[in-house]
Motif scaffolding. Structure first.
Motif, PDB file in Angstrom:
ATOM      1  N   GLU A  69      43.893  45.244  45.865  1.00 12.17           N
ATOM      2  CA  GLU A  69      43.823  43.815  45.554  1.00 12.17           C
ATOM      3  C   GLU A  69      42.406  43.434  45.132  1.00 12.17           C
ATOM      4  O   GLU A  69      42.205  42.623  44.213  1.00 12.17           O
ATOM      5  N   CYS A  70      41.420  44.025  45.804  1.00 12.83           N
ATOM      6  CA  CYS A  70      40.026  43.753  45.453  1.00 12.83           C
ATOM      7  C   CYS A  70      39.714  44.204  44.034  1.00 12.83           C
ATOM      8  O   CYS A  70      39.037  43.503  43.278  1.00 12.83           O
ATOM      9  N   LEU A  71      40.229  45.370  43.656  1.00 11.93           N
ATOM     10  CA  LEU A  71      39.973  45.899  42.313  1.00 11.93           C
ATOM     11  C   LEU A  71      40.605  45.031  41.235  1.00 11.93           C
ATOM     12  O   LEU A  71      40.042  44.867  40.150  1.00 11.93           O
ATOM     13  N   VAL A  72      41.780  44.483  41.521  1.00 10.87           N
ATOM     14  CA  VAL A  72      42.404  43.572  40.559  1.00 10.87           C
ATOM     15  C   VAL A  72      41.474  42.394  40.282  1.00 10.87           C
ATOM     16  O   VAL A  72      41.229  42.029  39.122  1.00 10.87           O
ATOM     17  N   GLU A  73      40.940  41.794  41.335  1.00 12.01           N
ATOM     18  CA  GLU A  73      40.021  40.667  41.180  1.00 12.01           C
ATOM     19  C   GLU A  73      38.728  41.101  40.497  1.00 12.01           C
ATOM     20  O   GLU A  73      38.187  40.383  39.639  1.00 12.01           O
ATOM     21  N   ALA A  74      38.216  42.273  40.871  1.00 12.40           N
ATOM     22  CA  ALA A  74      36.948  42.743  40.318  1.00 12.40           C
ATOM     23  C   ALA A  74      37.042  43.012  38.824  1.00 12.40           C
ATOM     24  O   ALA A  74      36.168  42.632  38.040  1.00 12.40           O
ATOM     25  N   VAL A  75      38.118  43.688  38.415  1.00 16.31           N
ATOM     26  CA  VAL A  75      38.274  44.003  36.993  1.00 16.31           C
ATOM     27  C   VAL A  75      38.536  42.735  36.188  1.00 16.31           C
ATOM     28  O   VAL A  75      38.012  42.562  35.081  1.00 16.31           O
ATOM     29  N   GLN A  76      39.341  41.827  36.734  1.00 15.19           N
ATOM     30  CA  GLN A  76      39.600  40.571  36.030  1.00 15.19           C
ATOM     31  C   GLN A  76      38.309  39.789  35.828  1.00 15.19           C
ATOM     32  O   GLN A  76      38.059  39.222  34.751  1.00 15.19           O
TER      33      GLN A  76
END
Length: 248
Positions: free
Chosen positions: A35-42
């Protein structure tokens, strides 16, 4: 579309860089790492669209490539083309759908699911081809617009020690986009071949799915080679524990 991989790798890599002034970081062993990576990449898609000199990231929308050489041989059909001054526009409108990270001390595997509503690739070309005894030469500008791109980037890596510091060296990059629609337009400065080029563009647009499938293996080989090289510019510069910190 071959350049989509260059741009998206920057998003994947920078998503976990431990530079809090620029990017959201993610603990590789956290239960919420995906979930963190989704936010980070976005966030990276938005913040890095214009490039970042401190991180060494060029402008991403539009992204620029100086040239690409292509060659095709299939029975009676042969062709060579040099594409130059290539721009890829529209990538900053991408949406991150999901992320999956498997990382330990021995390896890592990272997947990011993406959706891009529209990508436009444009530039200049020159080349020639033949069909049996028929030969032609052409040069001019091209533009290809694709819509509703759905794809997953997959990166695999292994530890690589440099001066006692462990980095993660990317060994492979994979991507296979599904495309909703595709339309190509071409200008031709060679009047002798204009009728044939116009016919070729018409046939291409009417049968783009078949042609896309035909050329996909060539594109994937280019994405793997180029994507791996670009990714390692970051992965072999930033230590592994900085790219994917272990805070748990």
């Amino acid at each position: 579309m071959y350049k989509i991989c260059f741009v998206f790798i920057f998003f994947v890599v920078c998503a976990a860089i431990d530079i809090e002034n620029y990017l959201k970081i993610c603990d590789r062993n956290s239960l919420e790492v995906n979930e963190c990576l989704v936010e980070a990449v976005q966030k990276g898609i938005k913040d890095l669209a214009g490039g970042n000199a401190d991180l060494g990231v060029p402008a991403l929308d539009p992204f620029y490539q100086d040239e690409l050489k292509m060659e095709y041989n299939n029975n009676q059909i042969q062709g060579k083309m040099l594409i130059s001054n290539i721009f890829v526009a529209g990538l900053s409108s991408s949406t991150v759908k999901d992320a999956r990270l498997k990382a330990d001390e021995d390896s890592f595997h990272l997947e990011i699911d993406m959706f891009t509503p529209e990508v436009k690739v444009y530039g200049e070309y020159e080349g020639g081809g033949s069909y049996n005894s028929l030969k032609l030469l052409a040069n001019g500008n091209f533009s290809t617009t694709m819509t509703d791109l759905v794809y997953t980037w997959k990166l695999n890596g292994k530890p690589h020690v440099i001066k006692g510091i462990t980095y993660m060296k990317v060994k492979s990059f994979y991507m296979r986009p599904d495309v909703g629609t595709m339309k190509t337009s071409i200008t031709n400065e060679n009047p002798d071949s204009k009728p044939l080029i116009d016919l070729g563009v018409k046939i291409t647009n009417e049968n783009w799915r078949l042609l896309y499938k035909e050329f996909l293996p060539f594109a994937q080989a280019n994405w793997n080679k180029s994507g791996t090289r670009v990714a390692n510019k970051i992965f072999l510069t930033i230590p592994y524990d900085t790219l994917f910190p272990n805070k748990s």
